[in-house]
Design an enzyme around this catalytic site. Structure first.
Site, PDB file in Angstrom:
ATOM      1  N   SER B 474       3.149   2.708 -10.752  1.00 48.29           N
ATOM      2  CA  SER B 474       3.236   1.866  -9.552  1.00 48.29           C
ATOM      3  C   SER B 474       3.514   2.893  -8.353  1.00 48.29           C
ATOM      4  CB  SER B 474       3.855   0.727  -9.570  1.00 48.29           C
ATOM      5  OG  SER B 474       5.232   1.030  -9.686  1.00 48.29           O
ATOM      6  N   GLU B 475       4.422   3.731  -8.741  1.00 49.42           N
ATOM      7  CA  GLU B 475       4.898   4.629  -7.593  1.00 49.42           C
ATOM      8  C   GLU B 475       3.734   5.691  -7.216  1.00 49.42           C
ATOM      9  OE1 GLU B 475       7.606   8.749  -7.121  1.00 49.42           O
ATOM     10  OE2 GLU B 475       7.652   7.504  -8.967  1.00 49.42           O
ATOM     11  N   GLU B 476       2.935   5.833  -8.348  1.00 51.09           N
ATOM     12  CA  GLU B 476       1.841   6.766  -8.009  1.00 51.09           C
ATOM     13  C   GLU B 476       0.719   6.053  -7.252  1.00 51.09           C
ATOM     14  OE1 GLU B 476      -1.523   9.422  -8.673  1.00 51.09           O
ATOM     15  OE2 GLU B 476       0.675   9.702  -8.036  1.00 51.09           O
TER      16      GLU B 476
END
Lengths: 159, 579
Positions: B474-476
């Site tokens: 999700s960070e990416e």
């Protein structure tokens, strides 16, 4: 321009006639004006202008040297028996032309009036080349512009 | 009675006698031959020849006529058909038997001159039908000029003792009448000559001599000549035209003067300098000479050419008028040194400029990174930037499954990147996993901090698994999303290993790569790779924003850049930079 007929590094060649239908001919060493006839061969006259105009009188005409092509002779004026006289001398006309000074005895002022020309001696101003109007007599120089002589001549460039 | 004979027409052709070619017998008086003249005359005509010495004589002159080879002088009796009178010999009239050589001796006081007349007598037929014309004739030839008033002349060569009574003129055997023709003494005036006036003319003159009347008949062939154009006396100089001529110093030169003049003008033509004939002006050196005059005769005029030849053009010739004279006309040219060719210079200059520009572009392209980096270090903007950003770059990196790869990524991200970019170059990085505050929610950390960064550094490891992982993170997702939608943040892709198949990458990464390019990690993980001056780091630094945050003066910065930094000094520096 196809009527180019002559090109020469030499003086312009002429025939000279007077107003009485006489042409110049050479008999011996004598120039004469005689009536133009069929069998007569007029003399071919050489003429070249003198470049030293500045040393000569202005407004008397163009100073020119006059000569005969064959044999190579030039007209000149000198005193004989105290009288100015026209004579012929063996002389290359181009040598006269190249002289650094004007050769006055050989020079004539050529003046034009309408269709005719006069030749006045530079050495003897007032004396003109003349032919007698009845023909057959030698060319002379004269001060007498009267009836007996004609001093008016016409040129024909040989072409 | 003689003229009646003429009027009746003439006899049959009878060309008599010719000159006698006998050897000359030298007379006792030994006169000097002056001239020989050939004369032709026709039977029945009164004929006369004058004996004139061309030069003035000293005193009383005695002229005597002889018929060669006779030594007996011609009679002086005026009643005689052939006699001499003053200087003349007269044939009243001429007969066929009179052909021969006649000599006149001119005796001055002590000199004797001799003139010879070679007389040929022939029969002439005038206006008689059935008789063809002779090959030779004594016809006079005269010329009338068309369009003008002109005149013919009846040549009468006789002594003054002959008195002219009258002259009648004929054309084509008919007496001439009409207003256009006026007979005046020996002349026939013809008014307004036309082409039809040409033809066979004759003049018949009546003369009285010693109480006797004689008739002379002259045949005249008249030709009509074109009106001679009286083209004026001023010659026309066609060239030069008071122009200038470019010529190199020391070269040879020939310039023609072209002149047209009327046929009967006798104007002198010449080249002058300083009002002196060039041949005389350069009499010594002959460096400049007038050429031989050439001429061509045309119908109306004569075309003259006279050249001037410079064997060698000298400095003194420049600016000096060389004048061609023809009678009262004059025209000059002036020499001048050649003007440099501005066009050539212009083209050359443009080519040089273009070349310089192309080389500059090439050089810039090759050394672009070095130039930009040098520029940034040379002209650093002082002070902090008021763009609301806190970090120079946000570092996004995967967490590979493989131990070796994971180690490499960690080394790069946590060790080398801070070492080079933060410590050596003075950038401030946000590295997730290092710089977030403990306890913060991951999403908010990324969302908040990426807005505070000027660049996004994405580390790519070419491993399908890691891509998948990356994809799932999700960070990416958030980061890339932000990078793509936020205009202004630039992405620096660092490929840790060579990527064989780009299609295997996520589409977002492919797009970023296409838009911003990528930097291939070229070093290893030793200390040599931790130098900001290596090619790889230059590329990264080039893509980084200009460094405006001055942590230390330039001198100190220089001390920070050596590549053989010791571990202790590095730690110390890191300590300073790390928040």
């Amino acid at each position: 321009m196809n009527d180019k007929v002559l090109s020469s590094p030499y003086p312009v060649l002429w025939q000279i006639q007077d107003v009485n239908h006489q042409v110049w001919v050479l008999q011996g060493r004598t120039l004469k004006a005689v009536p133009r006839k069929d069998h007569l061969v007029p003399v071919t006259v050489t003429l070249i202008s003198c470049q030293h105009m500045e040393t000569l009188e202005k407004d008397r005409g163009n100073p020119i040297y006059l000569g005969v092509k064959e044999p190579e002779l030039c007209l000149f004026c000198t005193e004989v028996q105290g009288q100015p006289t026209l004579q012929l001398k063996e002389q290359n006309i181009m040598e006269l032309y190249r002289q650094p000074q004007p050769m006055k005895p050989f020079l004539f002022y050529h003046d034009r009036s309408g269709r005719t020309s006069t030749f006045e001696s530079v050495a003897f101003p007032g004396w003109f080349i003349a032919s007698c109007s009845d023909g057959g007599c030698p060319l002379i120089i004269t001060q007498d512009m009267g009836k007996a002589y004609t001093t008016d001549f016409g040129f024909t460039v040989l072409s | 009675m003689r003229d009646a004979q003429h009027h009746r027409g003439m006899l049959s052709l009878l060309l008599c006698v010719v000159s006698i070619a006998l050897p000359r017998i030298i007379r006792a008086d030994a006169c000097k031959d002056v001239s020989v003249q050939d004369e032709m005359a026709s039977v029945g005509q009164p004929t006369a020849f004058n004996c004139i010495y061309p030069l003035p004589m000293s005193g009383k002159v005695n002229v005597t006529w002889y018929k060669f080879p006779s030594k007996i002088p011609i009679s002086k009796n005026i009643r005689s058909r052939i006699h001499q009178e003053q200087n003349w010999i007269l044939f009243l009239p001429l007969k066929g038997e009179d052909s021969g050589i006649y000599e006149c001796d001119i005796n001055d006081t002590n000199i004797c001159h001799r003139i010879q007349v070679n007389l040929t007598v022939f029969n002439k037929h005038w206006c008689v039908s059935g008789h063809s014309q002779l090959n030779v004739s004594d016809d006079f030839k005269q010329i009338l000029y068309v369009g003008k008033d002109d005149s013919l002349i009846c040549h009468l060569n006789f002594p003054n003792s002959f008195v002219l009574d009258s002259v009648k003129w004929y054309k084509d055997c008919k007496e001439i009448e009409g207003e256009r023709f006026i007979s005046r003494e020996k002349r026939l005036l013809v008014k307004n000559v036309s082409a039809e006036d040409g033809g066979k003319y004759a003049c018949q003159a009546r003369l009285t001599h010693a109480g006797k009347q004689h008739t002379v008949l002259n045949s005249i062939t008249v030709n009509i000549a074109e009106k001679v154009q009286n083209g004026g006396r001023i010659p026309k100089i066609i060239y030069p035209k008071n122009n200038s001529i470019e010529v190199r110093l020391g070269s040879a030169l020939i310039v023609d003067c072209n002149i047209t003049d009327t046929r009967d003008n006798t104007n002198a033509r010449c080249w002058r300098v300083n009002d002196t004939l060039v041949d005389h002006y350069y009499n010594e050196s002959k460096r400049i000479q007038e050429g031989i005059e050439d001429y061509t005769v045309f119908q109306e005029h004569i075309f003259y050419t006279v050249n001037i030849t410079f064997l060698e053009v000298k400095m003194e010739d420049y600016g000096r008028p060389f004048t061609c004279h023809a009678g009262v006309s004059a025209a000059y040219f002036i020499l001048k040194p050649p003007v440099p060719d501005f066009r050539a210079y212009l083209i050359g200059g443009l080519l040089a400029l273009t070349g310089a520009a192309v080389s500059a572009v090439c050089v810039y392209n090759i050394f672009k990174i070095d130039i930009v980096l040098w520029y940034r270090s040379a002209f650093r903007s002082p002070g902090t930037v008021e763009d609301g950003k806190l970090y120079d770059a946000y570092v996004l990196y995967p967490k590979p499954q493989r131990e070796s790869q994971s180690h490499d990524v960690d080394t790069l991200v946590l060790k080398i990147l801070p070492e080079v970019l933060e410590r050596q170059c003075g950038y401030k990085l946000f590295i997730f996993g290092r710089d977030e505050f403990p306890g913060q929610a991951v999403v908010s950390v990324i969302d908040e901090n990426i807005k505070l960064c000027r660049r996004l550094i994405v580390i790519i490891v070419p491993e399908a698994l890691s891509f998948d992982l990356l994809r799932n993170m999700s960070e990416e997702q958030i980061t890339v999303y932000n990078a793509l939608i936020q205009d202004g943040i630039k992405v620096i892709l660092i490929e840790l290993e060579k990527v064989e198949d780009y299609t295997a990458l996520p589409e977002s990464i492919q797009y970023i790569r296409q838009k911003h390019g990528a930097v291939q990690w070229s070093g290893d993980f030793t200390e040599q790779s931790q130098c900001a001056k290596t090619k790889f780091w230059k590329k990264v630094r080039y893509r980084m924003p200009p460094r405006r945050w001055p942590p230390s003066p330039p001198v100190q910065l220089l001390q920070h850049t050596p590549c053989d930094l010791t571990a202790s000094s590095r730690e110390a520096s890191v300590g300073v930079l790390t928040p």
